[in-house]
Design a protein around this motif. Structure first.
Motif, PDB file in Angstrom:
ATOM      1  N   TYR A 161       0.817  -1.221   0.000  1.00  4.86           N
ATOM      2  CA  TYR A 161       0.000   0.000   0.000  1.00  4.86           C
ATOM      3  C   TYR A 161       0.853   1.276   0.000  1.00  4.86           C
ATOM      4  N   LYS A 162       2.106   1.145  -0.399  1.00  7.65           N
ATOM      5  CA  LYS A 162       3.025   2.277  -0.337  1.00  7.65           C
ATOM      6  C   LYS A 162       2.576   3.434  -1.226  1.00  7.65           C
ATOM      7  N   HIS A 163       1.884   3.128  -2.321  1.00  6.59           N
ATOM      8  CA  HIS A 163       1.499   4.181  -3.271  1.00  6.59           C
ATOM      9  C   HIS A 163       0.303   5.001  -2.780  1.00  6.59           C
ATOM     10  N   TYR A 164      -0.306   4.592  -1.679  1.00  9.08           N
ATOM     11  CA  TYR A 164      -1.421   5.354  -1.123  1.00  9.08           C
ATOM     12  C   TYR A 164      -0.907   6.424  -0.154  1.00  9.08           C
ATOM     13  N   LYS A 223      -3.121   3.415   6.291  1.00 10.06           N
ATOM     14  CA  LYS A 223      -3.576   2.937   7.599  1.00 10.06           C
ATOM     15  C   LYS A 223      -4.959   2.305   7.482  1.00 10.06           C
ATOM     16  N   GLU A 224      -5.840   2.978   6.769  1.00 12.45           N
ATOM     17  CA  GLU A 224      -7.200   2.470   6.591  1.00 12.45           C
ATOM     18  C   GLU A 224      -7.198   1.117   5.888  1.00 12.45           C
ATOM     19  N   ARG A 225      -6.378   0.996   4.829  1.00 13.25           N
ATOM     20  CA  ARG A 225      -6.330  -0.264   4.084  1.00 13.25           C
ATOM     21  C   ARG A 225      -5.743  -1.401   4.924  1.00 13.25           C
ATOM     22  N   VAL A 226      -4.706  -1.092   5.704  1.00  8.49           N
ATOM     23  CA  VAL A 226      -4.086  -2.116   6.545  1.00  8.49           C
ATOM     24  C   VAL A 226      -5.058  -2.599   7.612  1.00  8.49           C
ATOM     25  N   LEU A 227      -5.741  -1.689   8.286  1.00  6.38           N
ATOM     26  CA  LEU A 227      -6.699  -2.090   9.317  1.00  6.38           C
ATOM     27  C   LEU A 227      -7.849  -2.898   8.716  1.00  6.38           C
TER      28      LEU A 227
END
Length: 721
Positions: free
Chosen positions: A355-358, A364-368
């Motif tokens: 998700y580095k490109h976000y 954070k939202e995508r990881v959670l």
């Protein structure tokens, strides 16, 4: 005389035909019933008819303002009539009136004489010969004036300035007006410049830079109608009163829906603040009422507004954001229940890899969200319904607990964290008192002051650009927030960081940035040179224009104001006046017990003619309030203009000089022009006051005039240097 009568008669006959044709077209459109149904195709057709109706209604008042007889190479001479709106003829052939923004219409503004003329069209360069260039004044369908500014068959010289001087000599009301009929060649170059360019315009007082920028918006919407939308364009004005002052120009040009705002209001909306910070007017009052921070040793390095607007502060924020990113993922594995484990390394790989490109908040939202999906997959492995229920309950609690271990990725929280970090590092501050671990660093006094009000939940105007930058770094800028083009007026008061932040919200570096360094009266913010802004863009992305010709004031007023700049500032950014002579600048004594009587007498004399707007400028807001009360007690009706004003009503206005920037009046009276009120550092401020006047300028002075004010002894009349 005979030639004039012949030309006038010719134009009257042509106008009569045009009005009949426009009236016929308008009646035909009005006879079509307005569609109010829900069919999309019919709605689109109705919108087109309504737009056409509005265009014709504007055209019938003033169908056109100019005529250009042009012979394109290989074709016959053709009279072209130029108007604010294009109008087709009754047979659908060649247009009866050509829109001023059309390529061929550029000849009307750029041609000043010569054997050949050319203009850029979509099909390439069109060359030919101009035989006649004629200005025409039509008001409410009545032909008032015909003036040839070029005639190839005439032996006399071109008189292009004659019509301009005539229009400039008209009196002012309470709104800025369009200049379509008098756009000058250097202004037309700016108006028609390419879209994806950051134009930086240095314009002397009265050069028409604001009006040029508004006309540029209208041109861009015409030229790039398939690429940009009016509602995706914005004008950033210095205050609400200025927005009201310019409010009629765009509608008059047939352009609606363009956003108009202050930077503070827009920033507050993006950041979700209940209202824009209101401390700017308080800062102005403190600064201009005599509490000049420079007197207590403040300078560019420790003035909060200057420091927080510099690109060095962006570098500091970038460094802090990198620290936040490195420490964002909690330093522990995630265990939703005993026996289930998601390693920190896996979570970090998601955050720093997939998700580095976000932007960081989206990461954070995508990881959670991915952790939650992992939990759901693990729950399916539960051996029994009881175990599933127990694990699900624990997982919900632990997910919430784990989410709280992540830093709050919102602008205000990060901004406060930045200064808390700087404060902690202050233990190792150097002898200069600057806090932070690496260069560049935040000055200690700024750290202390900023933390003080941030802990109280306060945000100041000087913090908005930094907060917006943090927002743009941690959140995605969606289409609702992006602009197709941005106009920034009084840009000398904007910081480089404000421009850099706005560049993240606009497509293709499409800016019109305009201002006047000689009117940079806010020492605590803004730029000292346009190079500070040019450096933000690649050379091919920016262009610089200098508008040195002033169209607002008479020669006497401009010469006088130029001398103030020469003596008080030492700048070479001096206005070149249009040849329009008027009353001499009057310098009158007005001090002590006779002050009010002298000001009242000057007001009476200034309004004895045809002037409709008069400004009485004081040095401070407090003095404006006192003078307004005194005038009211004497039976004089006047409008008091304060920092929070949202409308400019015209007539007689009493206001502090620093709030007059951007406005103009038929006559201006500047009060208390003495060494006590106008120190050497206030030369730019007095220059601003003097250049608000179109026709008459009065300086009412105390015991001693400042050294940089030109003129002989008191009660003298200065006719210009």
């Amino acid at each position: 005389m005979e030639d004039f009568q012949s030309a006038y008669q010719e134009e009257q006959e042509r106008l009569d035909r045009a009005l009949r044709d426009i009236d016929r077209q308008l009646n035909e459109l009005r006879s079509i019933p307005v569609y109010t149904g829900h069919d999309f195709t019919e709605q689109v057709l109705e919108a087109g008819r309504e737009a056409h109706r509005q265009q014709l209604e504007r055209s019938i008042r003033e169908p056109y303002f100019g005529r250009l007889d042009f012979e394109e190479r290989g074709k016959q001479v053709e009279p072209l009539y130029i108007g604010k709106v294009g109008v087709g003829d009754k047979d659908g052939g060649k247009p009866m009136v050509i829109d001023w923004r059309a390529p061929v219409a550029s000849l009307f503004y750029s041609f000043t004489g010569g054997d050949t003329a050319s203009y850029e069209a979509p099909e390439g360069l069109i060359e030919g010969m101009v035989y006649l260039k004629r200005n025409i004044v039509i008001r409410k369908g009545i032909l008032e004036r015909v003036a040839d500014t070029y005639n190839k068959d005439s032996e006399g010289p071109a008189v292009s300035d004659e019509f301009l001087v005539y229009r400039l000599g008209e009196n002012k009301d309470n709104r800025l007006r369009d200049i379509v009929s008098t756009i000058q060649a250097e202004q037309d170059l700016i108006i028609r410049a390419a879209k994806n360019t950051a134009l930086i315009i240095q314009g002397v007082a009265g050069s028409g830079k604001t009006t040029v920028a508004l006309h540029r918006l209208a041109f861009l919407l015409y030229q790039y109608k398939e690429q940009i939308k009016a509602e995706k364009m914005v004008i950033f004005a210095p205050n609400h009163m200025f927005i009201d002052y310019i409010s009629e120009v765009l509608p008059e040009l047939g352009v609606g829906d363009i956003q108009q705002s202050t930077f503070g209001d827009w920033a507050a909306g993006v950041l979700g603040l209940e209202q824009a910070p209101q401390d700017d007017s308080e800062t102005l009052a403190r600064w201009f009422d005599g509490e000049d921070p420079r007197k207590s040793g403040m300078n560019d390095k420790n003035l909060p507004g200057r420091f927080k607007g510099a690109m060095a502060f962006k570098t500091i924020m970038d460094g802090y954001l990198e620290q936040v990113k490195r420490s964002c993922v909690p330093d522990a594995d995630f265990e939703p229940w005993e026996g289930a484990r998601l390693s920190r390394n896996t979570i970090r790989d998601w955050f720093e890899g997939e998700y580095k490109h976000y932007p960081i908040a989206r990461r954070k939202e995508r990881v959670l969200a991915r952790i939650h999906r992992w939990v759901e997959m693990e729950l399916k492995k539960s051996p029994s319904a009881a175990a599933l229920k127990e694990r699900k309950k624990k997982a919900q609690q632990r997910e919430k607990s784990f989410a709280k271990k992540w830093p709050a990725l919102e602008p205000a929280a990060l901004y406060k964290g930045l200064f808390q970090t700087a404060s902690s590092a202050a233990k190792g501050k150097d002898s200069a008192g600057e806090a932070g671990g690496a260069e560049p660093r935040i000055p200690g006094p700024i750290v202390k002051e900023t933390l003080g009000y941030l802990k109280k939940g306060m945000i100041k105007e000087e913090d908005l650009a930094a907060l917006l930058y943090l927002y743009s770094q941690i959140h995605e800028i969606d289409g609702k927030l992006s602009f197709d083009h941005v106009v920034i007026d009084e840009a000398q008061d904007f910081s480089p960081l404000q421009i850099a932040v706005l560049d993240r919200f606009v497509k293709g570096h499409s800016f019109t940035i305009l201002g006047d360094l000689s009117q940079g009266i806010h020492y605590y913010k803004g730029v000292r040179s346009w190079g500070e802004m040019q450096e933000l863009f690649a050379p091919e992305e920016t262009a610089y224009f200098a508008l040195m010709r002033s169209y607002r004031s008479t020669m006497e007023i401009i010469d006088f104001a130029n001398e103030i700049l020469r003596r008080g500032v030492g700048t070479d950014l001096l206005a070149v006046p249009v040849f329009r002579s008027g009353e001499p600048v009057r310098i009158k004594p007005a001090a002590g017990a006779g002050r009010l009587a002298a000001i009242s007498a000057a007001m009476k004399q200034a309004l004895s003619g045809s002037h409709r707007t008069l400004a009485v400028l004081t040095r401070t807001m407090r003095e404006a309030e006192e003078l307004h009360r005194s005038l009211a007690d004497a039976g004089v009706e006047a409008n008091l203009i304060s920092g929070g004003q949202r409308q400019y009503a015209g007539g007689i206005s009493v206001l502090p000089v620093y709030l007059s920037k951007g406005l103009e009046f038929d006559a201006v009276i500047v009060t208390d022009v003495d060494r006590e009120h106008y120190a050497p550092s206030d030369a730019r401020l007095l220059y601003v006051g003097c250049t608000r006047a179109l026709h008459e300028l009065w300086l009412m002075h105390g015991p001693e005039l400042p050294d940089y004010v030109p003129g002989p002894e008191e009660d003298a009349e200065v006719r210009g240097a």
